[in-house]
Design a protein around this motif. Structure first.
Motif, short mmCIF file in Angstrom:
data_model
loop_
_atom_site.label_atom_id
_atom_site.label_comp_id
_atom_site.label_asym_id
_atom_site.label_seq_id
_atom_site.Cartn_x
_atom_site.Cartn_y
_atom_site.Cartn_z
N ASN A 381 0.71 -1.32 -0.14
CA ASN A 381 -0.09 -0.06 -0.04
C ASN A 381 0.78 1.37 0.04
N LEU A 382 1.86 1.25 0.76
CA LEU A 382 3.02 2.25 0.51
C LEU A 382 3.41 2.69 -0.61
N ALA A 383 4.05 1.32 -1.47
CA ALA A 383 4.27 1.48 -2.79
C ALA A 383 3.36 2.24 -3.57
N SER A 384 2.03 1.79 -3.36
CA SER A 384 0.70 2.32 -4.24
C SER A 384 0.69 3.86 -4.03
N VAL A 385 0.58 4.24 -2.83
CA VAL A 385 0.25 5.65 -2.52
C VAL A 385 1.43 6.61 -2.87
N SER A 386 2.62 6.02 -2.93
CA SER A 386 3.89 6.83 -3.24
C SER A 386 4.31 6.72 -4.39
N SER A 387 3.76 5.80 -5.29
CA SER A 387 4.31 5.53 -6.65
C SER A 387 5.73 5.13 -6.64
N ALA A 388 5.90 4.15 -5.72
CA ALA A 388 7.55 3.78 -5.69
C ALA A 388 7.86 3.09 -6.74
N GLN A 389 9.17 3.45 -7.25
CA GLN A 389 9.79 2.40 -8.43
C GLN A 389 11.00 2.08 -7.76
N ASP A 390 11.41 2.44 -6.48
CA ASP A 390 12.43 1.65 -6.08
C ASP A 390 12.41 1.72 -4.50
N LYS A 391 13.18 0.56 -4.00
CA LYS A 391 12.86 0.53 -2.48
C LYS A 391 13.63 1.53 -1.53
N SER A 392 14.32 2.36 -2.17
CA SER A 392 14.87 3.44 -1.27
C SER A 392 13.68 4.71 -1.15
N GLN A 393 12.66 4.59 -1.83
CA GLN A 393 11.56 5.37 -1.67
C GLN A 393 10.86 4.94 -0.44
N TRP A 395 12.15 3.28 1.99
CA TRP A 395 12.87 3.36 3.07
C TRP A 395 12.80 4.66 4.11
N GLY A 396 12.33 5.60 3.00
CA GLY A 396 12.17 7.09 3.56
C GLY A 396 11.10 7.05 4.63
N PHE A 397 9.86 6.16 4.19
CA PHE A 397 8.93 6.29 5.25
C PHE A 397 9.45 5.29 6.61
N ILE A 398 9.91 4.25 6.26
CA ILE A 398 10.20 3.19 7.13
C ILE A 398 11.12 3.85 8.22
N GLN A 399 12.12 4.64 7.77
CA GLN A 399 12.98 5.28 8.72
C GLN A 399 12.35 6.03 9.52
N ARG A 400 11.33 6.97 9.11
CA ARG A 400 10.66 7.86 9.71
C ARG A 400 9.78 7.23 10.69
N TYR A 401 9.27 5.99 10.43
CA TYR A 401 8.41 5.34 11.34
C TYR A 401 9.17 4.69 12.53
N ALA A 416 12.35 -7.25 1.82
CA ALA A 416 10.85 -7.02 1.52
C ALA A 416 10.50 -5.88 0.72
N ALA A 417 11.15 -4.66 1.14
CA ALA A 417 11.02 -3.43 0.60
C ALA A 417 11.10 -3.61 -0.94
N GLY A 418 12.28 -4.19 -1.44
CA GLY A 418 12.48 -4.46 -2.89
C GLY A 418 11.45 -5.42 -3.53
N PHE A 419 10.97 -6.56 -2.72
CA PHE A 419 9.84 -7.44 -3.23
C PHE A 419 8.73 -6.72 -3.50
N ALA A 420 8.33 -5.82 -2.40
CA ALA A 420 6.98 -5.03 -2.49
C ALA A 420 7.07 -4.22 -3.64
N VAL A 421 8.01 -3.31 -3.98
CA VAL A 421 7.97 -2.55 -5.02
C VAL A 421 7.76 -3.42 -6.43
N ARG A 422 8.57 -4.65 -6.49
CA ARG A 422 8.55 -5.26 -7.70
C ARG A 422 6.91 -5.73 -7.76
N TYR A 423 6.41 -6.33 -6.84
CA TYR A 423 5.17 -6.97 -6.70
C TYR A 423 4.03 -5.91 -7.06
N PHE A 424 4.30 -4.88 -6.52
CA PHE A 424 3.25 -3.61 -6.78
C PHE A 424 3.16 -3.42 -8.06
N ASN A 425 4.56 -3.15 -8.81
CA ASN A 425 4.46 -2.81 -10.10
C ASN A 425 4.06 -3.75 -11.01
#
Length: 527
Positions: A381-393, A395-401, A416-425
């Protein structure tokens, strides 16, 4: 007896139930061969596939459970049926037309189209061993070609010649009338052409240990049954292999289940006790059809590991093996999150609960700690709302959390962040469909936005969930309608995460902006 062994002797986890069946074989006497043998078979006509993984993983789970309840040594054998004749040319090899001249020759006599090994069978065996080694399975590899050629099968083959009529009687009952006319349990290998011949026997001489038959050209020929000159048909070979090796446990798919009585009878005729067997249900694709390696439906091992960890695949394999399961891409996120839920639960469980927990069996009792701070479904869901193309995007949210974490000290989270971006796209993005909010939904969303805008408390999952809950409680009955609206209007999905946790991860003000965008109709253009 240790507490673990005591609990294992009554555990309802299916690997322990199977392990106790194996142990019962040796209540009175230890095995003469000095160990308990678990076997898994492989047909090397193609590359290892997801069923191969499941069979070896599940067998390993039963063997590990057995080791917990007994001190008898164990061994796992992976047996490759590479003496089988090549019945058709695979379509996924280089220059397939060059293999046509080698039809019906044993796979270990067919040239390797990839040019890396001395035969096609050896190439596929090497792929299997590399595959098993990659996943860390402990096993001994046996090639059928070597087993026959080196005489390790000779004693059983001579016994099969002596019991030929008895074994034939078992087989003929299972065959159609036209098949019976030409059937023989022995398949001679032509000494010149090298082809496996499906011909009836003119004579089986048990005393001499030979068979006599006519070749397809009408030439009468006599061959010894020993030394790799002859192989057994696959069903007799199954039972004979059990007898030759002294197999104690083997599992196979439901498609083999009707043959189990045949395998067992042949093993007994050859003088050995059949193993304990476990029949698992088959995997189905998204349309409920059986997964087939030739048709390529369903999910391959490589595809699963593109989007999730090996452990999540092991978790999926552990779950309800006697129930047919859809194995398509949409099962991956659930498997990942449930695996980590079980990891987190494990720490607080007593020994009985731990032995019933899938992670005990996945990790052979040496269970790691989960460091997945954010569920996989939430990452999607995070990848969805942020339109993430890379796991570093992400990590910006994860590290703030969770400021104390980073990719270096949390490699599982990073993967898992890398997997999520790939699966989302690949799977989520193409299917996202946003809708406009109805009047009541708009009112509730405006209320949520305003409360979040004014919120100055801690960025805490539960506190934020209370706000979400309060905004919907007075307006929706049942409350499920409110959460469905949040998912469909804000995330473009029919279901989603616990929304307070999502806000905490994505950010309070970011969620306010998301609600404003949805109410303004800006998300609808993303359909």
């Amino acid at each position: 007896m240790s507490d673990t062994r005591t609990a294992a002797m009554t555990s309802k986890a299916w690997p322990f139930e199977e392990a106790r069946c194996v142990l019962k074989r040796y209540e009175k006497n230890a095995p003469e061969k000095g160990y308990v043998l678990f076997e898994t078979g492989y047909g090397p006509s193609g590359l290892p596939h997801i069923g191969t993984f499941g069979e070896v993983a599940r067998t390993s789970m039963v063997m590990r459970a057995f080791q917990e309840i007994s001190d008898i040594p164990t061994k796992l054998i992976c047996f490759s049926d590479d003496l089988d004749g090549m019945r058709k040319v695979p379509g996924n090899v280089p220059n397939p037309e060059a293999l046509t001249a080698h039809l019906q020759r044993p796979l270990t006599s067919v040239p390797d189209p990839f040019g890396t090994h001395s035969s096609f069978g050896e190439h596929n065996n090497a792929m299997l061993r590399r595959f098993l080694d990659t996943f860390g399975f402990e096993y001994e590899f046996i090639s059928a070609t070597e087993f026959y050629n080196t005489g390790q099968f000779d004693e059983v083959l001579l016994r099969a010649a002596a019991k030929y009529d008895e074994i034939m009687a078992v087989m003929l009952k299972s065959l159609r009338e036209e098949r019976r006319q030409t059937y023989s349990i022995f398949l001679p290998i032509h000494p010149e052409s090298g082809r496996v011949m499906y011909v009836p026997m003119k004579e089986v001489n048990a005393q001499a240990g030979t068979i006599t038959f006519e070749t397809e050209d009408g030439e009468e020929m006599t061959l010894p049954v020993t030394g790799g000159a002859v192989k057994l048909q696959w069903k007799p070979d199954f039972g004979a292999r059990w007898a030759a090796l002294g197999v104690d446990f083997e599992m196979y798919g439901k498609d083999h289940s009707t043959n189990t009585p045949i395998y067992d009878k042949i093993c007994r005729i050859l003088g050995q006790r059949p193993p304990e067997h476990f029949t698992y249900e088959l995997f189905l694709d998204e349309n409920g059809q059986k997964i087939s390696k030739s048709s390529g439906n369903g999910v391959s091992i490589d595809e699963w590991l593109t989007y999730a960890s090996t452990e999540s695949l092991s978790y999926f394999m552990y779950q309800k093996p006697k129930t047919a399961k859809r194995m398509y891409f949409d099962v991956i996120p659930k498997a990942v999150d449930e695996y980590h839920q079980q990891l987190r639960a494990y720490a607080g469980q007593d020994i009985t609960q731990r032995l019933n927990n899938p992670v005990w069996h996945i990790h052979g009792g040496d269970v790691p700690t989960s460091n997945m701070l954010v569920p996989f479904s939430m990452l999607l869901n995070l990848a969805s709302v942020s339109s993430a193309q890379d796991k570093s995007q992400l990590w910006g949210f994860i590290q703030r959390y969770a400021p104390e974490t980073n990719p270096e000290n949390n490699p599982d989270m990073d993967a898992a962040a890398g997997f999520a971006v790939r699966y989302f796209n690949d799977f989520v993005k193409p299917k996202k469909v946003y809708r406009a909010a109805g009047d009541l939904e708009r009112e509730a969303l405006e209320d949520l936005r305003d409360q979040l805008k004014a919120y100055d408390g801690p960025v805490d999952d539960e506190a934020l969930q209370s706000i979400v809950y309060a905004c919907g409680r007075e307006r929706f009955d049942p409350l499920r309608g409110w959460f469905t609206a949040l998912y469909e209007v804000l995330l473009g999905a029919s279901q989603g995460p616990r929304f307070g946790g999502f806000i905490a991860l994505y950010g309070v003000q970011e969620t306010v902006a998301l609600i404003d965008a949805a109410l303004a109709g800006e998300l609808l253009s993303d359909d």
